[in-house]
Design a protein around this motif. Structure first.
Motif, PDB file in Angstrom:
ATOM      1  N   HIS A 261       0.829  -1.208   0.000  1.00 20.73           N
ATOM      2  CA  HIS A 261       0.000   0.000   0.000  1.00 20.73           C
ATOM      3  C   HIS A 261       0.860   1.254   0.000  1.00 20.73           C
ATOM      4  N   VAL A 262       1.838   1.291   0.899  1.00 22.10           N
ATOM      5  CA  VAL A 262       2.674   2.486   1.034  1.00 22.10           C
ATOM      6  C   VAL A 262       3.510   2.722  -0.220  1.00 22.10           C
ATOM      7  N   SER A 263       4.127   1.669  -0.740  1.00 17.96           N
ATOM      8  CA  SER A 263       4.962   1.832  -1.930  1.00 17.96           C
ATOM      9  C   SER A 263       4.122   2.222  -3.139  1.00 17.96           C
ATOM     10  N   GLY A 264       2.921   1.667  -3.256  1.00 12.07           N
ATOM     11  CA  GLY A 264       2.036   2.065  -4.342  1.00 12.07           C
ATOM     12  C   GLY A 264       1.675   3.530  -4.254  1.00 12.07           C
ATOM     13  N   LEU A 265       1.353   3.995  -3.050  1.00 14.32           N
ATOM     14  CA  LEU A 265       1.010   5.400  -2.856  1.00 14.32           C
ATOM     15  C   LEU A 265       2.183   6.316  -3.191  1.00 14.32           C
ATOM     16  N   VAL A 266       3.363   5.950  -2.735  1.00 16.31           N
ATOM     17  CA  VAL A 266       4.554   6.774  -3.020  1.00 16.31           C
ATOM     18  C   VAL A 266       4.812   6.841  -4.526  1.00 16.31           C
ATOM     19  N   ALA A 267       4.720   5.694  -5.189  1.00 21.93           N
ATOM     20  CA  ALA A 267       4.932   5.677  -6.644  1.00 21.93           C
ATOM     21  C   ALA A 267       3.878   6.511  -7.355  1.00 21.93           C
ATOM     22  N   GLY A 268       2.627   6.419  -6.896  1.00 22.78           N
ATOM     23  CA  GLY A 268       1.558   7.190  -7.509  1.00 22.78           C
ATOM     24  C   GLY A 268       1.725   8.682  -7.300  1.00 22.78           C
ATOM     25  N   CYS A 269       2.156   9.072  -6.116  1.00 25.46           N
ATOM     26  CA  CYS A 269       2.412  10.498  -5.860  1.00 25.46           C
ATOM     27  C   CYS A 269       3.521  11.012  -6.769  1.00 25.46           C
ATOM     28  N   ALA A 270       4.542  10.184  -6.988  1.00 28.65           N
ATOM     29  CA  ALA A 270       5.650  10.587  -7.858  1.00 28.65           C
ATOM     30  C   ALA A 270       5.178  10.785  -9.296  1.00 28.65           C
ATOM     31  N   THR A 271       4.395   9.826  -9.818  1.00 21.23           N
ATOM     32  CA  THR A 271       3.913   9.974 -11.199  1.00 21.23           C
ATOM     33  C   THR A 271       2.910  11.113 -11.306  1.00 21.23           C
ATOM     34  N   GLY A 272       2.132  11.339 -10.246  1.00 26.97           N
ATOM     35  CA  GLY A 272       1.185  12.448 -10.257  1.00 26.97           C
ATOM     36  C   GLY A 272       1.889  13.789 -10.324  1.00 26.97           C
ATOM     37  N   ILE A 273       2.986  13.917  -9.577  1.00 20.20           N
ATOM     38  CA  ILE A 273       3.764  15.161  -9.604  1.00 20.20           C
ATOM     39  C   ILE A 273       4.381  15.367 -10.987  1.00 20.20           C
ATOM     40  N   ILE A 274       4.993  14.312 -11.513  1.00 20.32           N
ATOM     41  CA  ILE A 274       5.626  14.425 -12.840  1.00 20.32           C
ATOM     42  C   ILE A 274       4.586  14.745 -13.905  1.00 20.32           C
ATOM     43  N   GLY A 275       3.491  13.994 -13.903  1.00 21.52           N
ATOM     44  CA  GLY A 275       2.452  14.218 -14.900  1.00 21.52           C
ATOM     45  C   GLY A 275       1.816  15.582 -14.775  1.00 21.52           C
ATOM     46  N   GLY A 276       1.561  16.014 -13.532  1.00 21.37           N
ATOM     47  CA  GLY A 276       0.964  17.328 -13.313  1.00 21.37           C
ATOM     48  C   GLY A 276       1.864  18.456 -13.770  1.00 21.37           C
ATOM     49  N   LEU A 277       3.156  18.344 -13.477  1.00 19.66           N
ATOM     50  CA  LEU A 277       4.098  19.381 -13.903  1.00 19.66           C
ATOM     51  C   LEU A 277       4.224  19.435 -15.423  1.00 19.66           C
ATOM     52  N   LEU A 278       4.248  18.274 -16.066  1.00 24.64           N
ATOM     53  CA  LEU A 278       4.331  18.250 -17.535  1.00 24.64           C
ATOM     54  C   LEU A 278       3.065  18.846 -18.155  1.00 24.64           C
ATOM     55  N   SER A 279       1.903  18.525 -17.581  1.00 25.50           N
ATOM     56  CA  SER A 279       0.659  19.071 -18.106  1.00 25.50           C
ATOM     57  C   SER A 279       0.609  20.583 -17.920  1.00 25.50           C
TER      58      SER A 279
END
Length: 284
Positions: A261-279
């Motif tokens: 659960h924790v590792s999935g959340l951390v990975a998702g937060c990372a991709t969300g930040i990257i994707g949000g910044l690119l958008s």
């Protein structure tokens, strides 16, 4: 709050379905008639996403939030093929593995292979598993579920979160994120908990949640606008699980894959930040 013009359309265009969709998504909007045209205005940060949403769903259908009606389920499934396929595969695996009871089937999908002798299970090492070319095991534990409640909750949450990503970023993005979060959560659970049988989409779901949550913070999008309290509820549940109280009250009959659960959340937060910044950068 700055208001921007998102759409300007002929009076002949029926906007009732699309306006209803905006209302259900909670997007503030105003429709007016100007110079013989319909003008839709929304907050500045939503303008581009509303245009994209209209290009995909001009009649308000396809995002999976339309009211249930005849044919509605089939339309939603066709509109979100990868989300539907993932749930279908999960259901098929649940049937084949008898919700984790059929160990002969489970052993082909577990993170590492194992054999049972008497009352003991002997697990292969991760290195030996990969040397044998059984790379699929890095991902397949996410399809294994133990019990109807475990299966139903995970399937419902995947449908809720997965279809949002599929409509906003496309099915290939959802597939890539699902595999990434599955790999991260499975590997973390194996490294933290050691060899054993574990499974479920929960790690992937926390990844999808983190992705939608932070993507929305950086680049607001109607598709990623989650219902109020969802993030708080999911994070609160994660914290409760981390305390060990669930295993305590269930007398050890329920094991929570906290590392997944924790590792999935951390990975998702990372991709969300990257994707949000690119958008945000693309918006200029």
């Amino acid at each position: 709050m700055q208001i921007a013009e998102a759409l300007r359309l002929p009076l002949s265009q029926d906007l009732s379905g699309f306006v209803s969709l905006l209302r259900r998504l909670g997007v503030p909007h105003r429709v007016s008639e100007e110079a013989g045209e319909q003008v839709v205005r929304v907050p500045q940060e939503f303008a581009e996403q509303v245009r994209e949403l209209y290009a995909r769903c001009p009649d308000g259908e396809g995002l999976g939030v339309e009211p249930a009606r005849r044919g509605g389920v089939l339309r939603q499934l066709r509109g979100h093929p990868l989300s539907a396929l993932m749930i279908l595969v999960t259901l098929v695996v649940a049937a084949i593995t008898a919700l984790g009871e059929n160990l002969d089937a489970v052993r082909w999908l577990s993170f590492t292979g194992f054999r049972i002798e008497g009352e003991y299970a002997y697990f292969a090492s991760l290195g030996a598993t990969l040397e044998a070319g059984q790379w699929w095991r890095l991902f397949t534990p996410m399809f294994i579920h133990f019990g109807w409640l475990h299966l139903a909750m995970n399937a419902l949450w995947y449908w809720e979160l997965g279809r949002r990503i599929e409509i906003r970023q496309g099915p290939l993005a959802l597939l890539g994120l699902t595999l990434l979060f599955g790999l991260a959560s499975n590997l973390a659970q194996h490294l933290y908990g050691g060899a054993g049988i574990f499974g479920g989409l929960s790690g992937v779901l926390y990844g999808l949640l983190g992705h939608c949550w932070l993507f929305q913070k950086l680049a607001p999008s109607p598709a990623y606008r989650l219902p109020p309290g969802v993030v708080v509820l999911m994070l609160a549940w994660l914290l409760i699980c981390l305390t060990g109280v669930i295993e305590l009250v269930s007398f050890g009959s329920v094991a929570i894959a906290n590392a997944a659960h924790v590792s999935g959340l951390v990975a998702g937060c990372a991709t969300g930040i990257i994707g949000g910044l690119l958008s945000r950068a693309r918006r200029g």
